[in-house]
Design an enzyme around this catalytic site. Structure first.
Site, mmCIF file in Angstrom:
data_model
loop_
_atom_site.group_PDB
_atom_site.id
_atom_site.type_symbol
_atom_site.label_atom_id
_atom_site.label_comp_id
_atom_site.label_asym_id
_atom_site.label_seq_id
_atom_site.Cartn_x
_atom_site.Cartn_y
_atom_site.Cartn_z
ATOM 1 N N ALA A 159 49.252 33.774 31.190
ATOM 2 C CA ALA A 159 50.000 32.542 31.402
ATOM 3 C C ALA A 159 49.219 31.414 30.745
ATOM 4 O O ALA A 159 48.010 31.518 30.556
ATOM 5 C CB ALA A 159 50.146 32.290 32.897
ATOM 6 N N GLY A 177 48.940 37.542 32.672
ATOM 7 C CA GLY A 177 50.400 37.599 32.589
ATOM 8 C C GLY A 177 50.873 38.471 31.431
ATOM 9 O O GLY A 177 51.991 39.000 31.463
ATOM 10 N N GLU A 219 50.850 41.872 32.761
ATOM 11 C CA GLU A 219 51.927 41.932 33.764
ATOM 12 C C GLU A 219 53.291 42.050 33.079
ATOM 13 O O GLU A 219 54.155 42.812 33.511
ATOM 14 C CB GLU A 219 51.864 40.685 34.659
ATOM 15 C CG GLU A 219 50.617 40.700 35.540
ATOM 16 C CD GLU A 219 50.406 39.414 36.310
ATOM 17 O OE1 GLU A 219 50.292 38.342 35.677
ATOM 18 O OE2 GLU A 219 50.373 39.468 37.548
ATOM 19 N N GLU A 277 42.364 37.227 36.015
ATOM 20 C CA GLU A 277 42.660 36.045 36.836
ATOM 21 C C GLU A 277 41.548 35.696 37.818
ATOM 22 O O GLU A 277 41.307 34.531 38.106
ATOM 23 C CB GLU A 277 43.976 36.254 37.607
ATOM 24 C CG GLU A 277 45.234 36.190 36.760
ATOM 25 C CD GLU A 277 45.607 37.523 36.114
ATOM 26 O OE1 GLU A 277 44.746 38.442 36.030
ATOM 27 O OE2 GLU A 277 46.770 37.655 35.692
HETATM 28 N N1 3HC Z 1 46.170 29.750 28.195
HETATM 29 C C1 3HC Z 1 45.968 28.687 27.383
HETATM 30 N N2 3HC Z 1 45.132 28.696 26.331
HETATM 31 C C2 3HC Z 1 44.465 29.846 26.076
HETATM 32 C C3 3HC Z 1 44.628 30.981 26.883
HETATM 33 C C4 3HC Z 1 45.527 30.925 27.983
HETATM 34 N N3 3HC Z 1 45.742 31.955 28.786
HETATM 35 N N4 3HC Z 1 43.838 31.958 26.391
HETATM 36 C C5 3HC Z 1 43.214 31.438 25.333
HETATM 37 N N5 3HC Z 1 43.591 30.162 25.131
HETATM 38 C C6 3HC Z 1 43.168 29.257 24.060
HETATM 39 C C7 3HC Z 1 41.743 28.777 24.241
HETATM 40 O O1 3HC Z 1 41.683 27.642 25.090
HETATM 41 C C8 3HC Z 1 41.350 28.440 22.822
HETATM 42 O O2 3HC Z 1 41.896 27.170 22.511
HETATM 43 P P1 3HC Z 1 41.123 26.164 21.510
HETATM 44 O O3 3HC Z 1 41.020 26.913 20.221
HETATM 45 O O4 3HC Z 1 42.010 24.986 21.486
HETATM 46 O O5 3HC Z 1 39.785 25.907 22.144
HETATM 47 C C9 3HC Z 1 42.119 29.477 22.003
HETATM 48 O O6 3HC Z 1 43.151 29.988 22.850
HETATM 49 C C10 3HC Z 1 41.279 30.628 21.553
HETATM 50 O O7 3HC Z 1 40.575 31.131 22.680
HETATM 51 P P2 3HC Z 1 39.022 31.477 22.611
HETATM 52 O O8 3HC Z 1 38.285 30.374 21.935
HETATM 53 O O9 3HC Z 1 38.624 31.838 23.985
HETATM 54 O O10 3HC Z 1 39.048 32.719 21.642
HETATM 55 P P3 3HC Z 1 38.385 34.144 21.821
HETATM 56 O O11 3HC Z 1 38.899 34.944 20.685
HETATM 57 O O12 3HC Z 1 36.925 34.005 22.014
HETATM 58 O O13 3HC Z 1 38.945 34.752 23.185
HETATM 59 C C11 3HC Z 1 40.595 35.395 24.818
HETATM 60 C C12 3HC Z 1 40.307 35.028 23.337
HETATM 61 C C13 3HC Z 1 39.848 36.683 25.158
HETATM 62 C C14 3HC Z 1 42.060 35.576 24.948
HETATM 63 C C15 3HC Z 1 40.072 34.283 25.721
HETATM 64 O O14 3HC Z 1 40.593 33.057 25.274
HETATM 65 C C16 3HC Z 1 40.473 34.441 27.153
HETATM 66 O O15 3HC Z 1 39.802 35.123 27.895
HETATM 67 N N6 3HC Z 1 41.567 33.759 27.557
HETATM 68 C C17 3HC Z 1 41.977 33.691 28.944
HETATM 69 C C18 3HC Z 1 42.615 34.959 29.402
HETATM 70 C C19 3HC Z 1 43.083 34.808 30.823
HETATM 71 O O16 3HC Z 1 42.320 34.414 31.699
HETATM 72 N N7 3HC Z 1 44.349 35.138 31.088
HETATM 73 C C20 3HC Z 1 44.908 35.003 32.396
HETATM 74 C C21 3HC Z 1 45.606 33.703 32.487
HETATM 75 S S1 3HC Z 1 46.225 33.340 34.089
HETATM 76 C C22 3HC Z 1 47.595 34.335 34.242
HETATM 77 O O17 3HC Z 1 47.943 35.020 33.350
HETATM 78 C C23 3HC Z 1 48.314 34.201 35.548
HETATM 79 C C24 3HC Z 1 49.319 35.276 35.748
HETATM 80 O O18 3HC Z 1 48.770 36.283 36.548
HETATM 81 C C25 3HC Z 1 50.544 34.729 36.407
#
Ligand code: 3HC
Length: 700
Positions: free
Chosen positions: A63, A104, A107, A127
């Site tokens: 998400a 997400g 999911e 998460e």
């Molecule tokens: N939402 C918004 N922005 C995101 C994002 C997300 N889920 N995942 C990555 N981004 C953005 C980062 O902020 C970054 O933005 P920037 O370039 O403006 O700084 C860009 O994408 C690239 O990310 P990274 O610099 O972290 O790039 P990497 O290649 O090192 O890593 C990644 C990529 C492994 C995908 C890492 O970004 C990551 O771990 N992201 C978060 C994953 C996450 O926690 N997902 C769960 C979200 S909550 C959810 O899904 C709730 C659901 O259960 C309902």
């Protein structure tokens, strides 16, 4: 179809591609576009099945975290409804996992009826690292696909797993070499041709039936030591237990409730803030991305002591050849022997293979004198803290090094501008302040001198990444950023002990807050002499201030901490676990008397608030002095260098949460008691008056 969703029909298959760079995050726009695309396929009789995939390198990273806390527009369906709509579809839906599927994203994939994946991808439910639980069915669908134990590992641990493992666990149906979308289209045609109801994850029960319920309590016990004060890991376990106990629909409802509560909690706000803070820290406003960093193909470290050896290991661990230099063969041999012993320890603990150790040791060479520094692209000086000695070393190194090479100091206290001035390459002189043990600690304070060029800054920031460190750019000043805050706050902790608290009470309060150790245990571990000597240096910088006396007394008594078996605590029989010592209690009581202080009880709340207030007010001074680019950089430094609990976001975030008006009032009261150590920072006063938060601070 929409800005973020591409749609095409291949034969009888609707192919929906999520195209929302950089992470294909499920933003409001994606949720809406995806829902409309699925509805369109459902309504079109010519379409017999669907494929959902991601554009670019990712499937979906979850998400959109940046939209958390923002109101969902009325015309955007909830993600859960989109996902449940997909699972409910009578037409088969195949996920083509072209890249990472996280949160997400996984999911969404699990709500599809089948999952095909490229062999290089990973899937995960991270998460928990953001302070909440999967909220779009992950806790209910993953156990149904992978079984309870694997689901617990993935959901509670938060780390992704590789495609092959996902295949073995039953999360993925097939690994596809080559064009995963083309194969998914073919697969969709096959299942559509077979007819019958699609295979819905929510309807599967094999892997959640007859689960031994003791597994959940065992898991709670297992995570307890590393989950102090955290809510999310326990909710993750509870939700997997729900999956194994309640019907699917009820499980989804329970998950939703728990997700919303946690998502809106202070812990989740702090962890989300840290997610962005960790990414922001790499950005230096006046060093744009087009400034090319120099390539660092080899390095040299001057000084083979604990720090020098640790720094050399960082390079070797990253595959960069490094030469360690020292003034005598004897010193060098001793230093290199320690490096070897360190690697051997990792091998015996199973953290490294013998082959990896050999390879890394093979990258480290030794040299007496500066010959080994001649060809290096960067030379890091790591000798003891003596300005005259360092100046001489800098001048000597400058004379032999390649003109284009960077010369860095690992000093934690000295003015690097002065070192730059003795060289003919002031534009290439910086600080690289590693934290001990250098091969373990992730923090690297990169210290910007007045003369360092943008290319030099870009290079050390890039180098931090290569070394697997979190590089934070700071300015030259007492203690830079991290140690400045520690120095001031540890004095406040000691004043509280002079006035009525006890060291183990202070330490317990901070431990319970989530720190790995309190300031007195840290002092014993690092050495009471280290704190004593650094304070001696600071006395010159801050003349006339009230000085805590207990550290000095301990130093004079030879109670230097763990290494002497006694410090603030007593360490019996070489144990690293200290016990409260009645002798120290006596010493404290006598000291209070000498100082004319009537001891009074301190509540745990007061101890915590005072300590955190000292940190954030000092952090505000650091911003006033331009030593940090942003408040969140200070928080990142305290997370990685000092173990500030992530769920509280860092001293500056925490102060924002408390409210800067309240923090200012407390700071002013402490200023009356402790003098200039707690002088309210200009920024704190201005922001409190204007109703701003530290996170609004912009340098310059
Ligand atoms: N939402 C918004 N922005 C995101 C994002 C997300 N889920 N995942 C990555 N981004 C953005 C980062 O902020 C970054 O933005 P920037 O370039 O403006 O700084 C860009 O994408 C690239 O990310 P990274 O610099 O972290 O790039 P990497 O290649 O090192 O890593 C990644 C990529 C492994 C995908 C890492 O970004 C990551 O771990 N992201 C978060 C994953 C996450 O926690 N997902 C769960 C979200 S909550 C959810 O899904 C709730 C659901 O259960 C309902």
């Amino acid at each position: 179809m929409s800005d973020v969703i591409d749609f095409e029909v291949r034969g009888a298959i609707g192919v929906i591609t999520i195209n929302n760079p950089p992470a294909n995050a499920l933003s409001f726009a994606v949720d809406k576009g995806l829902h409309e695309a699925v509805q369109r396929c459902t309504a079109d009789d010519a379409i017999k099945a669907m494929v959902i995939t991601g554009g670019g390198k990712m499937f979906v990273a979850g998400a959109d975290i940046s939209e958390f806390g923002k109101p969902r527009p009325d015309d955007v369906p909830e993600l859960n409804d989109v996902i449940e709509g997909i699972e409910a579809s009578d037409k088969p839906v195949v996920a083509a996992l072209n890249g990472l599927a996280l949160g997400g994203g996984l999911e969404l994939a699990m709500s599809c009826h089948y999952r095909l994946a490229a062999p290089t991808i990973q899937v995960g439910q991270p998460e928990v690292k953001l302070g909440f639980i999967p909220g779009a069915g992950g806790t209910q669908r993953l156990p149904r696909l992978a079984g309870v134990e694997a689901a617990l590992d993935m959901i509670v641990g938060g780390d992704p797993i590789k495609a092959q493992k996902a295949l073995e666990l039953g999360i993925v149906d097939e690994l596809v070499e080559g064009d995963v979308v083309a194969r998914a289209v073919e697969f969709a045609e096959e299942v559509a041709a077979k007819g019958g109801a699609p295979r819905r994850t929510g309807e599967q029960t094999d892997k959640i039936s007859g689960v031994d319920k003791s597994v959940f309590d065992a898991y709670r016990r297992k995570i307890a030591p590393k989950s102090r004060g955290l809510a999310a890991p326990y909710e993750c376990i509870r939700m997997v237990e729900v999956a194994a106990t309640l019907p699917f629909a009820q499980g989804l409802e329970e998950e939703r409730k728990a997700f919303v509560t946690l998502r809106d909690s202070d812990q989740a706000a702090a962890m989300r803030y840290m997610f962005f803070a960790e990414r922001e820290v790499a950005k230096v406003p006046d060093v744009p991305r087009d400034v090319q960093p120099m390539k660092i193909a080899s390095a040299a470290v001057v000084g083979s002591g604990t720090m020098g050896g640790g720094i050399a290991m960082c390079f070797a661990n990253a595959g960069v050849p490094v030469t360690v230099t020292d003034i005598s063969q004897e010193a060098l041999d001793a230093g290199l022997a320690k490096v070897k012993a360190n690697y051997e320890g990792s091998v015996s603990r199973g953290r490294l293979t013998q082959a990896q150790m050999d390879e890394r040791l093979g990258l480290i060479s030794g040299s007496v004198g500066y010959d080994g520094a001649k060809e290096a692209d960067i030379v890091i000086e790591a000798v003891f803290e003596d300005m005259d000695l360092k100046k001489k070393i800098f001048a000597d190194l400058d004379a032999v090094m390649k003109p284009e090479a960077i010369l860095a100091s690992n000093t934690s206290t000295l003015d690097i501008n002065e070192l730059a001035a003795v060289t003919k390459r002031p534009d290439k002189v910086v600080g690289t302040h590693f934290f001990s043990p250098a091969n373990v600690m992730k923090l690297l304070e990169n210290v910007r001198t007045e003369t360092a060029s943008k290319e030099t800054i870009a290079t050390v920031m890039q180098l931090s990444k290569v070394l697997g460190k979190v590089g934070v750019l700071v300015g030259v000043g007492d203690g830079f950023v991290g140690n400045r805050l520690l120095g001031f706050a540890s004095r406040i902790a000691e004043f509280m002990v002079e006035e009525g608290a006890l060291p183990w009470q202070v330490d317990k309060v901070l431990y319970d807050f989530g720190f790995p150790m309190g300031p007195f245990a840290v002092s014993d571990m690092a050495g009471v002499d280290i704190r004593y000597l650094s304070r001696q240096g600071q006395l010159k910088l801050y003349p006339g201030r009230r000085n805590p006396v207990l550290t000095d007394k301990l130093y004079e008594m030879g109670r230097l901490g763990q290494k002497t078996g006694k410090g603030w605590y007593l360490y019996k029989d070489g144990s690293r676990k200290g016990e409260p010592d009645p002798e120290i209690e006596k010493l404290i009581a006598e000291t209070s008397k000498e100082l004319g202080i009537d001891r009074r009880p301190f509540s745990d709340e007061e101890i915590l608030a005072n300590y955190l207030c000292a940190l954030s007010n000092t952090g505000a001074h650091v911003l006033d002095e331009g030593l940090a680019i942003r408040a969140s950089d200070i928080d990142v430094i305290w997370l990685y260098g000092y173990g500030f609990p992530r769920q509280h976001g860092g001293p500056m975030f925490h102060a924002d949460l408390v409210g800067l008006d309240k923090v200012l009032a407390k700071t002013e009261a402490m200023f009356q008691l402790y003098g200039d150590w707690m002088k309210p920072a200009g920024l704190l006063k201005t922001f409190a008056a204007e109703g701003k938060k530290f996170k609004d601070y912009k340098a310059g």
